[in-house]
Design a protein around this motif. Structure first.
Motif, mmCIF file in Angstrom:
data_model
loop_
_atom_site.group_PDB
_atom_site.id
_atom_site.type_symbol
_atom_site.label_atom_id
_atom_site.label_comp_id
_atom_site.label_asym_id
_atom_site.label_seq_id
_atom_site.Cartn_x
_atom_site.Cartn_y
_atom_site.Cartn_z
ATOM 1 N N MET A 23 -55.539 46.417 28.486
ATOM 2 C CA MET A 23 -56.529 45.744 28.571
ATOM 3 C C MET A 23 -57.076 45.077 29.822
ATOM 4 S SD MET A 23 -55.678 42.424 25.995
ATOM 5 C CE MET A 23 -54.435 41.382 26.714
ATOM 6 N N GLU B 152 -60.980 46.470 26.074
ATOM 7 C CA GLU B 152 -59.771 46.044 25.323
ATOM 8 C C GLU B 152 -59.255 47.438 24.824
ATOM 9 O OE1 GLU B 152 -61.044 41.406 24.136
ATOM 10 O OE2 GLU B 152 -61.221 43.169 22.623
ATOM 11 N N GLN B 153 -59.968 48.482 24.548
ATOM 12 C CA GLN B 153 -59.465 49.590 23.918
ATOM 13 C C GLN B 153 -60.218 50.959 24.634
ATOM 14 O OE1 GLN B 153 -60.579 48.654 19.915
ATOM 15 N NE2 GLN B 153 -62.556 49.252 20.061
ATOM 16 N N SER C 270 -68.816 47.616 23.899
ATOM 17 C CA SER C 270 -67.534 46.866 24.432
ATOM 18 C C SER C 270 -67.043 45.989 23.346
ATOM 19 C CB SER C 270 -67.410 46.310 25.793
ATOM 20 O OG SER C 270 -66.462 45.503 25.881
ATOM 21 N N GLY D 156 -64.638 43.703 23.743
ATOM 22 C CA GLY D 156 -64.569 42.552 24.522
ATOM 23 C C GLY D 156 -65.742 41.627 24.819
ATOM 24 N N SER E 66 -56.467 39.147 23.750
ATOM 25 C CA SER E 66 -57.382 40.201 24.100
ATOM 26 C C SER E 66 -57.873 39.517 25.671
ATOM 27 C CB SER E 66 -58.568 39.995 23.154
ATOM 28 O OG SER E 66 -59.037 38.468 23.197
ATOM 29 N N ALA E 67 -58.686 40.775 26.033
ATOM 30 C CA ALA E 67 -59.391 40.130 27.334
ATOM 31 C C ALA E 67 -60.313 39.016 27.233
ATOM 32 C CB ALA E 67 -60.104 41.349 28.037
#
Length: 369
Positions: free
Chosen positions: A75, A92-93, A114, A116, A182-183
């Motif tokens: 990420m 993030e993926q 997204s 994120g 997470s981002a």
């Protein structure tokens, strides 16, 4: 049997294709008014420099479409620059991210697909709600009080603001914790004051370290934390040499032997101005007992800084940061911000309200420290 083998081979190929696709992320975009001779710039956040560094140029087709597919390894945060309009993308993926750029003179960028970015938008929405919930109406009252030089109202607003800040920060922490590792969580925690909430940063940092010990955002988060520890309680405040309103250089170490309040402020900072009436009283009371206040302006231009010193009649020495590395050394992110130093230059308190500062000074003077 031959058919079964063929089907097995086809199945394996499909599986390998899916695995390969799962390890990539794609950014697809459309530009309403394309300039085919100009490329779209893609940058990636780098923990080493704590900045976005160039990754590649993305060509734009005549119809305004562009696309890039990159390996997903971890990420991270990316920055897309379309003809000067910048947009942050949290990857993030492995996913397909859509970017739509509209407008001609004033560009607007919309990013979808997204996870994120969806979480970052939710964070900003919640942040606005929190500001309204906890501070609704206070800004207007503060502006009116400052304009009318109503010191009584300023003092009352300062007390209200400090009390409401506790609930605001508690709600904000809860939301950030809900974002997990997470981002988007890395992005959101940047809106909190690292100097004040170092323990919370460490708590979040430990979660990042446990899950992704070698990831870029983990390293960036801990780089910030280690930097903040340089100005932790008990540390010797980093020295600096800055110019005062008369153009003379002054160093922090020159004030050893006195209690020093390093007060970071700016001409545009309403919260700073609300504190001045009480700070002036404290300065008048304790200056003869060994107190000095050093105002350090974060204004970008000297004109605004000097005008504010005159306008607000600030009686203590005032210095200007300019392009100095003081911002980085002291992790300045929110104003007002201050530190109280002992006679040896060690930090004994941070982010004090005028009321808290006065209590601390009374204690120090009483004990003869």
């Amino acid at each position: 049997m031959k058919l079964i083998k063929q089907l097995s081979i086809v199945g394996m190929l499909l599986l390998l294709t899916c695995i390969a696709q799962a390890q990539n992320f794609t950014i697809q975009g459309t530009i309403e008014h394309p300039q085919p001779t100009k490329a779209v710039l893609l940058k990636v956040f780098d923990a080493q420099t704590m900045q976005y560094k160039w990754q590649q140029n993305i060509d734009v087709a005549k119809n305004g479409s562009f696309q890039v597919t990159l390996p997903f390894t971890e990420m991270n945060l990316y920055q897309l620059n379309v003809y000067g309009k910048k947009g942050r993308i949290a990857v993030e993926q492995p996913e397909k991210i859509q970017v739509a750029v509209k407008g001609k003179e004033k560009l607007q960028m919309k990013i979808t697909g997204s996870t994120g970015n969806q979480n970052m938008r939710a964070f900003h929405k919640y942040l606005n709600q929190l500001q309204g919930k906890h501070f609704g109406g206070l800004k207007e009252r503060a502006m009116k009080a400052v304009k009318e030089n109503n010191t009584k109202e300023m003092a009352a607003l300062e007390v209200i603001k400090n009390e409401k800040m506790k609930g605001f920060e508690a709600d904000l922490k809860q939301f950030i914790e809900g974002l997990g590792v997470s981002a988007a969580a890395y992005y959101a925690i940047g809106f909190m004051d690292l100097n004040i909430h170092l323990d919370f940063f460490k708590k979040v940092g430990e979660r990042f370290k446990q899950k992704y010990p070698k990831h870029n955002l983990t390293r960036a988060l801990w780089k910030d934390i280690k930097g903040a520890e340089r100005t932790a309680i008990g540390a010797v405040a980093p020295n600096f040499t800055l110019i005062d309103v008369n153009g003379q250089k002054q160093s922090l170490t020159a004030y050893r032997g006195k209690y020093v309040v390093v007060e970071f402020w700016a001409s545009w900072c309403l919260g700073c101005r609300i504190e001045y009436p009480k700070l002036k009283k404290i300065y008048a009371t304790y200056k003869s007992q060994g107190l000095e206040i050093l105002g350090v302006s974060d204004d970008r231009q000297t004109k605004q800084w000097k005008a504010a010193v005159t306008r607000d009649q600030l009686p203590w020495p005032n210095l200007w940061i300019g392009q100095n590395k003081v911002r980085k050394d002291y992790n300045i992110s929110n104003l007002p911000f201050n530190l109280l130093l002992d006679k040896q230059g060690r930090i004994i308190a941070k982010k004090l309200t005028p009321e808290q500062l006065e209590v601390k000074l009374k204690e120090l003077m009483k004990n003869g420290r």
